[in-house]
Design a protein around this motif. Structure first.
Motif, PDB file in Angstrom:
ATOM      1  N   THR A   1       0.823  -1.216   0.000  1.00 46.02           N
ATOM      2  CA  THR A   1       0.000   0.000   0.000  1.00 46.02           C
ATOM      3  C   THR A   1       0.856   1.264   0.000  1.00 46.02           C
ATOM      4  O   THR A   1       0.339   2.361   0.233  1.00 46.02           O
ATOM      5  N   ALA A   2       2.134   1.104  -0.269  1.00 49.00           N
ATOM      6  CA  ALA A   2       3.031   2.244  -0.458  1.00 49.00           C
ATOM      7  C   ALA A   2       2.950   3.268   0.675  1.00 49.00           C
ATOM      8  O   ALA A   2       2.934   4.471   0.446  1.00 49.00           O
ATOM      9  N   ASN A   3       2.896   2.750   1.897  1.00 50.84           N
ATOM     10  CA  ASN A   3       2.905   3.599   3.102  1.00 50.84           C
ATOM     11  C   ASN A   3       1.740   4.591   3.162  1.00 50.84           C
ATOM     12  O   ASN A   3       1.815   5.570   3.916  1.00 50.84           O
ATOM     13  N   ILE A   4       0.674   4.350   2.402  1.00 56.51           N
ATOM     14  CA  ILE A   4      -0.446   5.289   2.431  1.00 56.51           C
ATOM     15  C   ILE A   4      -1.136   5.277   3.787  1.00 56.51           C
ATOM     16  O   ILE A   4      -1.890   6.198   4.123  1.00 56.51           O
TER      17      ILE A   4
ATOM     18  N   VAL B   1       0.295   5.855   6.470  1.00 57.04           N
ATOM     19  CA  VAL B   1       0.847   6.997   7.212  1.00 57.04           C
ATOM     20  C   VAL B   1       0.132   8.240   6.695  1.00 57.04           C
ATOM     21  O   VAL B   1       0.738   9.178   6.170  1.00 57.04           O
ATOM     22  N   HIS B   2      -1.166   8.224   6.840  1.00 58.33           N
ATOM     23  CA  HIS B   2      -1.999   9.164   6.109  1.00 58.33           C
ATOM     24  C   HIS B   2      -2.018  10.548   6.728  1.00 58.33           C
ATOM     25  O   HIS B   2      -2.187  11.548   6.029  1.00 58.33           O
ATOM     26  N   HIS B   3      -1.863  10.611   8.045  1.00 60.90           N
ATOM     27  CA  HIS B   3      -1.850  11.923   8.682  1.00 60.90           C
ATOM     28  C   HIS B   3      -0.649  12.741   8.214  1.00 60.90           C
ATOM     29  O   HIS B   3      -0.757  13.939   7.973  1.00 60.90           O
ATOM     30  N   VAL B   4       0.492  12.072   8.030  1.00 60.88           N
ATOM     31  CA  VAL B   4       1.677  12.770   7.523  1.00 60.88           C
ATOM     32  C   VAL B   4       1.490  13.120   6.055  1.00 60.88           C
ATOM     33  O   VAL B   4       1.858  14.211   5.608  1.00 60.88           O
ATOM     34  N   HIS B   5       0.898  12.204   5.299  1.00 59.01           N
ATOM     35  CA  HIS B   5       0.656  12.483   3.881  1.00 59.01           C
ATOM     36  C   HIS B   5      -0.241  13.705   3.703  1.00 59.01           C
ATOM     37  O   HIS B   5       0.039  14.568   2.852  1.00 59.01           O
TER      38      HIS B   5
ATOM     39  N   ARG C   1       9.646   7.861   1.403  1.00 62.48           N
ATOM     40  CA  ARG C   1      10.315   8.617   2.460  1.00 62.48           C
ATOM     41  C   ARG C   1       9.445   8.761   3.719  1.00 62.48           C
ATOM     42  O   ARG C   1       9.899   9.299   4.733  1.00 62.48           O
ATOM     43  N   LEU C   2       8.212   8.266   3.674  1.00 61.29           N
ATOM     44  CA  LEU C   2       7.339   8.369   4.837  1.00 61.29           C
ATOM     45  C   LEU C   2       7.843   7.531   6.004  1.00 61.29           C
ATOM     46  O   LEU C   2       7.701   7.913   7.172  1.00 61.29           O
ATOM     47  N   GLY C   3       8.433   6.383   5.706  1.00 65.68           N
ATOM     48  CA  GLY C   3       9.010   5.565   6.761  1.00 65.68           C
ATOM     49  C   GLY C   3      10.129   6.298   7.481  1.00 65.68           C
ATOM     50  O   GLY C   3      10.262   6.207   8.714  1.00 65.68           O
ATOM     51  N   GLN C   4      10.938   7.031   6.730  1.00 61.43           N
ATOM     52  CA  GLN C   4      12.011   7.815   7.323  1.00 61.43           C
ATOM     53  C   GLN C   4      11.444   8.903   8.238  1.00 61.43           C
ATOM     54  O   GLN C   4      11.979   9.171   9.314  1.00 61.43           O
ATOM     55  N   VAL C   5      10.339   9.528   7.800  1.00 62.41           N
ATOM     56  CA  VAL C   5       9.695  10.549   8.630  1.00 62.41           C
ATOM     57  C   VAL C   5       9.288   9.953   9.977  1.00 62.41           C
ATOM     58  O   VAL C   5       9.523  10.546  11.034  1.00 62.41           O
TER      59      VAL C   5
END
Length: 367
Positions: free
Chosen positions: A269-272, A274-278, A288-292
Motif C-alpha cells: 500500500t506504499a505507506n499510504i 501513514v496518512h496523517h503525515v501524507h 520517504r514516509l518511513g524515514q519521517v
C-alpha cells in the motif's frame, strides 16, 4: 488547533525537508511494481490457455495488490511528489492511469479538492465518500434516509461502489463536465488507450480470458483502495469541524488516520497508511514516509488505528456534531426521535451532502 495537536503548520514546515524525490529510486519503484504485475498477468494468461482457469483467477489476487501499489505511484505523481520534473510526473501518472482505469488529470483535480477540504463539514463534496451529520440525516424524508442507509451499507460501499466507480463513473468527467475539454480528454482518452491495449492482449490470449483476468484484478485493487480511503478518514477519534473551527494543517493530523499495518501490507500500500503525515505534507514521496516516522516517533502516537479494530469502523455512518464523533445508525435510532417536522426536512442538508447512488461511494479513492 486543539490540545491533541502540537501545531499542524509547524509540522508542515518541519516536514518540508523530506519533499525531495530521488529519480533513481522512483524509477526502481516503478520497475519492482509494474514488472511483477505484468508477469502475474502473463502467467495468468498462460494458465488459462492450459485449462487452469482457477489458477488464473487466483493470480489476480496478488496482481490486485501490485495494481494498488501502481495506483499509489500514480497518486504520488498527482501530488508532484514522485519525480522532480512536473512533466515527468504527469506523463507517468497518465500512463499508469491506463492500467488502473483512473483518468489521471480528472482524478488529480478531484483528489486535490479532497486534500483542500478534508475534515471540513462545510466543504464536503467531490473527491470524498459522502457523510451526513445526524441532524442532516434526520431531516431527510424517509425514502432518502433509506437511500443513504443503502449507500453506506458495506456491500454497496465496498462491493458495488468500487466496480461502479472504476468501470463506469471514471469513463466520464462526473462533476467536472463544465470545465472545458481537459476533463473529457482525460476520461475518454484513458478509456480509448485502455481499449486498444485490451484488444492487443486479446489477440494473443483471447478476449474472454483477458477481460476476466484484467477486470478481476482491477476489482480487487479497487475494493482494497476504497477500504483504505474509507478508514483513513472515517474511524473512531477522527475530527470534523465547520469553517470557523477548521484549519487545514491541524485537521490533516486530526482528520487522517495512521493505519498500523503489517510491514508487507505497508509495502503493497506504499505507506499510504501513514496518512496523517501524507495529508500534512503531500509532496513527500511515499518511500520517504518511513524515514519521517523513524525521525519523528511522536507522530506514531497520533490518530493510530490497528488492522483488526479498523473493520469495526465500517458501521460508522453519521457525524454527531453535538458530541464530536462518528456514530452508527443504531446509535441514532436509540437516542433521537424518529420523525422531524416538515419544515425541517431540508433545513440542514448541504447541496452536495444528499444521499447518492453508488456513483459517489468511491469517488476517486486516495489510495
Amino acid at each position: 488547533m486543539t490540545e491533541q495537536t502540537p501545531g499542524g503548520s509547524n509540522w508542515a514546515r518541519l516536514l518540508a525537508s523530506y519533499h525531495e524525490p530521488g529519480h533513481g529510486r522512483s524509477a526502481a519503484e516503478i520497475a519492482i511494481t509494474a514488472g511483477p504485475l505484468l508477469l502475474l498477468w502473463t502467467l495468468a494468461g498462460v494458465a488459462y490457455q492450459n485449462g487452469l482457469w482457477w489458477v488464473a483467477l487466483l493470480l489476480t489476487l496478488p496482481a490486485g495488490l501490485f495494481l494498488v501499489r501502481l495506483f499509489l505511484i500514480q497518486h504520488d505523481c498527482g501530488h508532484g511528489a514522485f519525480f522532480r520534473d512536473a512533466r515527468l510526473n504527469n506523463w507517468a501518472g497518465r500512463t499508469i492511469g491506463v492500467f488502473t482505469l483512473t483518468p489521471y488529470d480528472y482524478w488529480r483535480r478531484t483528489h486535490n479538492m479532497h486534500h483542500a477540504t478534508s475534515g471540513n463539514l462545510d466543504r464536503r463534496g467531490l473527491g470524498g465518500i459522502d457523510l451526513l451529520t445526524v441532524d442532516e440525516y434526520l431531516a431527510l424524508p424517509r425514502l432518502r434516509r433509506l437511500g443513504y442507509r443503502l449507500y453506506r451499507h458495506p456491500l454497496v460501499l465496498f462491493g458495488l461502489g468500487p466496480a461502479f466507480t472504476f468501470f463506469l463513473q471514471n469513463r466520464l468527467p462526473v462533476g467536472l463536465m463544465h470545465l472545458g475539454w481537459r476533463p473529457w480528454a482525460s476520461t475518454l482518452g484513458t478509456t480509448a488507450v485502455a481499449a486498444v491495449l485490451i484488444a492487443g492482449a486479446a489477440s494473443v490470449f483471447g478476449l474472454w480470458p483477458v477481460l476476466m483476468i484484467y477486470l478481476t484484478t482491477v476489482l480487487v485493487a479497487a475494493t482494497t483502495g476504497v477500504w483504505l480511503f474509507f478508514v483513513q478518514h472515517q474511524y473512531e477519534g477522527v475530527a470534523w469541524a465547520r469553517n470557523g473551527e477548521w484549519n487545514r494543517h491541524d485537521f490533516a493530523l486530526l482528520g487522517s488516520s495512521q493505519y498500523d499495518l503489517p510491514p508487507v501490507l505497508h509495502w503493497f500500500t506504499a505507506n499510504i497508511g501513514v496518512h496523517h503525515v501524507h495529508h500534512l505534507s503531500s509532496r513527500i514521496p511515499y518511500y520517504r514516509l518511513g524515514q519521517v516516522m523513524r525521525d519523528h516517533p511522536e507522530l506514531r502516537a497520533m490518530s493510530r488505528i490497528g488492522l483488526l479494530e479498523s473493520f469495526g469502523y465500517a458501521r460508522l455512518s453519521l457525524w454527531d456534531e453535538a458530541n464530536g464523533r462518528l456514530v452508527a445508525f443504531s446509535q441514532v435510532t436509540r437516542s433521537h426521535p424518529a420523525k422531524t417536522s416538515p419544515t425541517a426536512a431540508h433545513a440542514h442538508v448541504p447541496a452536495r451532502a444528499h444521499a447518492q447512488t453508488p456513483s459517489r461511494a468511491t469517488a476517486n479513492p486516495e489510495t
